[in-house]
Scaffold this active site. Structure first.
Site, PDB file in Angstrom:
ATOM      1  CB  SER A 225    -103.006  16.932 -60.267  1.00 54.42           C
ATOM      2  OG  SER A 225    -101.916  17.550 -59.855  1.00 54.42           O
ATOM      3  NE  ARG A 226    -105.434  10.146 -56.586  1.00 56.98           N
ATOM      4  CZ  ARG A 226    -104.315   9.882 -56.208  1.00 56.98           C
ATOM      5  NH1 ARG A 226    -103.281  10.385 -56.738  1.00 56.98           N
ATOM      6  NH2 ARG A 226    -103.842   9.236 -54.894  1.00 56.98           N
ATOM      7  CG  LEU A 227    -105.979  16.358 -63.417  1.00 58.06           C
ATOM      8  CD1 LEU A 227    -105.375  17.812 -63.983  1.00 58.06           C
ATOM      9  CD2 LEU A 227    -107.621  16.690 -63.600  1.00 58.06           C
TER      10      LEU A 227
END
Length: 213
Positions: A191-193
């Protein structure tokens, strides 16, 4: 075509990175990650993007190969008369960036450069393949040349000139030591975290923090 480019994405989920997992010394942490890149048999894991800044404040970058990891920093070799060499002579600030796609990792290094000793540069120069040694004499790196044939002819001339002799290191060729003041380790996450751990040198001590992705 642009719609296709915009749709390109990859979900990262191989590993994670936390402050509690990293070494307190970023050079050691880099060595650990670099060894993992070697063990993963990645293509040229020592390839790095090297960014310099011109006297007009314009950034430029290119891919070079890391050739040494020392307690004080990172070593690479180049033509001192090249564009990068001239820019570093005017402004010693530099940034290195490694991207190991196979491990979903990136390392960004900010610091300053200084030339290593002539003796160290000469020792490394003579460890290179003979063709590369001659090539260092052939190429007026970053300068305009008439055509490729001119380079080939120069190479042939030098092959004859140095036949049966040791190829001397050119005065304009040698190594730099990059002394870091900031090193960031990036690990891709879902999630691009992404995980980002940064080391910043403050009063000769490395301060470690997590950055938002």
């Amino acid at each position: 075509m642009m719609d296709d480019v915009a749709a390109i994405r990859k979900e990262y989920a191989l590993k994670e990175l936390d402050v509690d997992q990293v070494d307190k010394n970023p050079i050691i942490q880099f060595k650990n990650w670099f060894q993992e890149a070697l063990d993963a048999d990645l293509v040229e894991p020592n390839a790095m993007n090297v960014s310099t800044v011109s006297s007009e404040g314009k950034p430029t970058s290119r891919i070079l190969l890391l050739k040494g990891i020392e307690d004080g920093g990172f070593v690479f070799f180049t033509n001192y008369s090249s564009r990068k060499g001239k820019e570093l002579a005017q402004n010693p600030n530099i940034c290195l960036n490694f991207f190991w796609a196979g491990l979903e990792r990136q390392v960004r290094i900010e610091g300053t450069v200084e030339k290593i000793s002539v003796e160290e540069s000469t020792t490394y120069f003579h460890s290179r393949p003979r063709g590369s040694q001659i090539g260092a004499h052939v190429s007026p790196q970053s300068q305009v040349v008439e055509d490729r044939e001119a380079l080939i002819q120069k190479e042939k001339e030098l092959v004859r000139e140095f036949e049966g002799k040791e190829v001397p290191k050119p005065d304009h060729w040698g190594g730099y030591l990059v002394t870091p003041n900031l090193i960031e380790f990036w690990q891709g996450r879902p999630s691009r975290l992404h995980d980002r751990i940064v080391y910043k040198l403050e009063a000769n001590n490395w301060k470690i923090n997590r950055l938002a992705p």
